[in-house]
Write a protein that holds these residues in place. Structure first.
Motif, mmCIF file in Angstrom:
data_model
loop_
_atom_site.group_PDB
_atom_site.id
_atom_site.type_symbol
_atom_site.label_atom_id
_atom_site.label_comp_id
_atom_site.label_asym_id
_atom_site.label_seq_id
_atom_site.Cartn_x
_atom_site.Cartn_y
_atom_site.Cartn_z
ATOM 1 N N ARG A 64 9.314 7.523 -18.302
ATOM 2 C CA ARG A 64 9.211 6.057 -18.320
ATOM 3 C C ARG A 64 9.234 5.494 -16.896
ATOM 4 N NH1 ARG A 64 12.792 6.667 -22.736
ATOM 5 N NH2 ARG A 64 14.595 6.153 -21.405
ATOM 6 N N ASN A 67 5.866 6.110 -15.080
ATOM 7 C CA ASN A 67 4.819 5.166 -15.478
ATOM 8 C C ASN A 67 5.016 3.810 -14.820
ATOM 9 O OD1 ASN A 67 3.682 7.115 -17.136
ATOM 10 N ND2 ASN A 67 4.815 6.452 -18.947
ATOM 11 N N GLN A 68 6.278 3.362 -14.765
ATOM 12 C CA GLN A 68 6.565 2.067 -14.152
ATOM 13 C C GLN A 68 6.357 2.101 -12.640
ATOM 14 O OE1 GLN A 68 10.535 1.653 -15.617
ATOM 15 N NE2 GLN A 68 9.911 0.811 -17.603
ATOM 16 N N CYS A 69 6.719 3.222 -12.022
ATOM 17 C CA CYS A 69 6.529 3.364 -10.576
ATOM 18 C C CYS A 69 5.055 3.283 -10.208
ATOM 19 C CB CYS A 69 7.111 4.686 -10.084
ATOM 20 S SG CYS A 69 8.909 4.697 -9.921
ATOM 21 N N ARG A 70 4.223 3.932 -10.996
ATOM 22 C CA ARG A 70 2.783 3.905 -10.720
ATOM 23 C C ARG A 70 2.256 2.482 -10.769
ATOM 24 N NH1 ARG A 70 -0.007 8.420 -14.409
ATOM 25 N NH2 ARG A 70 -1.812 7.168 -13.865
ATOM 26 N N GLN A 71 2.701 1.710 -11.744
ATOM 27 C CA GLN A 71 2.258 0.324 -11.855
ATOM 28 C C GLN A 71 2.742 -0.501 -10.657
ATOM 29 O OE1 GLN A 71 3.519 -1.209 -15.650
ATOM 30 N NE2 GLN A 71 2.622 0.496 -16.787
ATOM 31 N N ILE A 72 4.008 -0.295 -10.271
ATOM 32 C CA ILE A 72 4.567 -1.044 -9.143
ATOM 33 C C ILE A 72 3.842 -0.697 -7.848
ATOM 34 C CG2 ILE A 72 6.631 -1.292 -7.694
ATOM 35 C CD1 ILE A 72 8.258 -0.894 -10.327
ATOM 36 N N ALA A 74 0.846 0.528 -7.476
ATOM 37 C CA ALA A 74 -0.528 0.020 -7.517
ATOM 38 C C ALA A 74 -0.552 -1.469 -7.200
ATOM 39 C CB ALA A 74 -1.145 0.284 -8.890
ATOM 40 N N ALA A 75 0.457 -2.212 -7.713
ATOM 41 C CA ALA A 75 0.525 -3.651 -7.444
ATOM 42 C C ALA A 75 0.787 -3.923 -5.971
ATOM 43 C CB ALA A 75 1.617 -4.283 -8.309
ATOM 44 N N ASN A 274 -6.487 5.087 -12.049
ATOM 45 C CA ASN A 274 -5.322 4.232 -11.787
ATOM 46 C C ASN A 274 -4.959 4.161 -10.310
ATOM 47 O OD1 ASN A 274 -4.412 6.777 -11.404
ATOM 48 N ND2 ASN A 274 -2.663 6.651 -12.795
ATOM 49 N N ARG A 275 -5.857 4.621 -9.459
ATOM 50 C CA ARG A 275 -5.554 4.610 -8.027
ATOM 51 C C ARG A 275 -6.636 3.841 -7.278
ATOM 52 N NH1 ARG A 275 -4.682 10.368 -5.740
ATOM 53 N NH2 ARG A 275 -2.950 10.222 -7.195
ATOM 54 N N ARG A 276 -6.224 2.755 -6.614
ATOM 55 C CA ARG A 276 -7.204 1.984 -5.864
ATOM 56 C C ARG A 276 -7.800 2.845 -4.758
ATOM 57 N NH1 ARG A 276 -7.648 -0.500 -1.178
ATOM 58 N NH2 ARG A 276 -5.539 0.053 -0.550
#
Length: 302
Positions: A64, A67-72, A74-75, A274-276
């Motif tokens: 969990r 997944n949250q780290c990847r979103q953070i 990326a933001a 999922n990676r800019r």
């Protein structure tokens, strides 16, 4: 503790599956990476990774958090890019994947010029004749030839691999010159066995399609091994023009069935969805696209 840096290190460890691999990428030591992860776990109050002597695996809480780290991350990356709009520096590590032959002959030979233009980039070229998993291998971009099966990736079409049917003059003297694709069924054809259409060679002439089932006594998952078999007089191959361009010029092999157009294969530059794409990835893909467009060895045989 730098929380953002610790999160980025954690994500990298998960994606690479190895503390030592991440340490090498970040030019630090394995104990340092372990210390960062232990400090992060201590601050969170729980285990992120289940460690064993053979592999790393995520705990439920770790999955969990990952997944949250990847979103953070990326933001944060997107916010920085927006702020720097048009000013992002082309610098930093760039991990590139490719098949062995294409990477050696078409990518590695072009790296000196790219690095001359962008001296602050550090390239790690990883070659494999198996389709590399971009996330687990920690790749920023990989180059793939042929149809793409994974729609969950960002893919950019950057070129075409034209193919040619070749054999040595000695083989053709001994076994005869095929005049039509159907006659290939009577010859020893050498298989590159990583293509989905490996047992069928496809040609076109005057809008008519010819799909020939071929057979032979040797195959390989490496196109340069196929080349060596052809040069040894073992049989006929349908291969990229760029693989045999020098051999064709030198007369070591002969192009056959030239009245028929062999099925070409697309070349894509592929990145994780999922990676800019960083400035260095975009710069390298642009560079390769331009280079391949003008490369004489990637043009069809005339």
């Amino acid at each position: 503790m730098d929380k953002l840096n610790a999160m980025a290190t954690f994500v990298r460890v998960v994606e690479r599956g190895s503390f030592s691999a991440v340490a090498r990428e970040l030019q630090t030591s394995q104990p340092t990476i372990s210390k960062v992860l232990r400090a992060l776990e201590s601050q969170l109050g729980g285990k992120l990774l289940a460690r064993s002597t053979r592999r790393l695996s995520l705990t439920d809480e770790g999955q969990r958090y990952y997944n949250q780290c990847r979103q953070i991350l990326a933001a944060v990356d997107a916010a920085e890019n927006s702020f720097q709009s048009g000013r992002e520096i082309i610098a930093g590590p760039l991990r590139i994947g490719s098949s062995v032959s294409f990477g050696r002959l078409q990518i590695a030979t072009r790296l000196p010029e790219f690095l001359r233009r962008h001296p602050e980039v550090q390239i790690d070229l990883q070659l494999s004749d198996q389709n590399q998993d971009l996330v687990s291998e920690g790749l920023d971009v990989t180059f793939r030839i042929g149809a793409l099966n994974d729609s969950g990736l960002i893919a950019r079409h950057i070129g075409i691999t034209h193919r040619v049917t070749v054999a040595t003059p000695d083989y053709l003297v001994q076994h005869g010159l095929p005049q039509t694709p159907e006659e290939l069924s009577r010859h020893n054809c050498l298989l590159f066995n990583l293509l989905t259409s490996q047992n069928f060679w496809i040609y076109e002439k005057d809008t008519q399609r010819y799909e020939v089932r071929i057979k032979g006594n040797a195959q390989s998952n490496n196109s340069e091994a196929i080349r060596e078999m052809v040069l040894g007089g073992l049989g006929i191959a349908l291969s990229p023009v760029w693989l045999f361009s020098e051999d064709l010029k030198a007369g070591r092999v002969t192009a056959i069935l030239q009245e028929y157009t062999a099925q070409s294969l697309p070349i894509h530059a592929v990145s994780p969805a999922n990676r800019r794409q960083s400035a260095r990835v975009k710069a390298f893909v642009d560079y390769m696209s331009q280079a391949l467009e003008s490369a004489p060895e990637l043009q069809p045989i005339k």
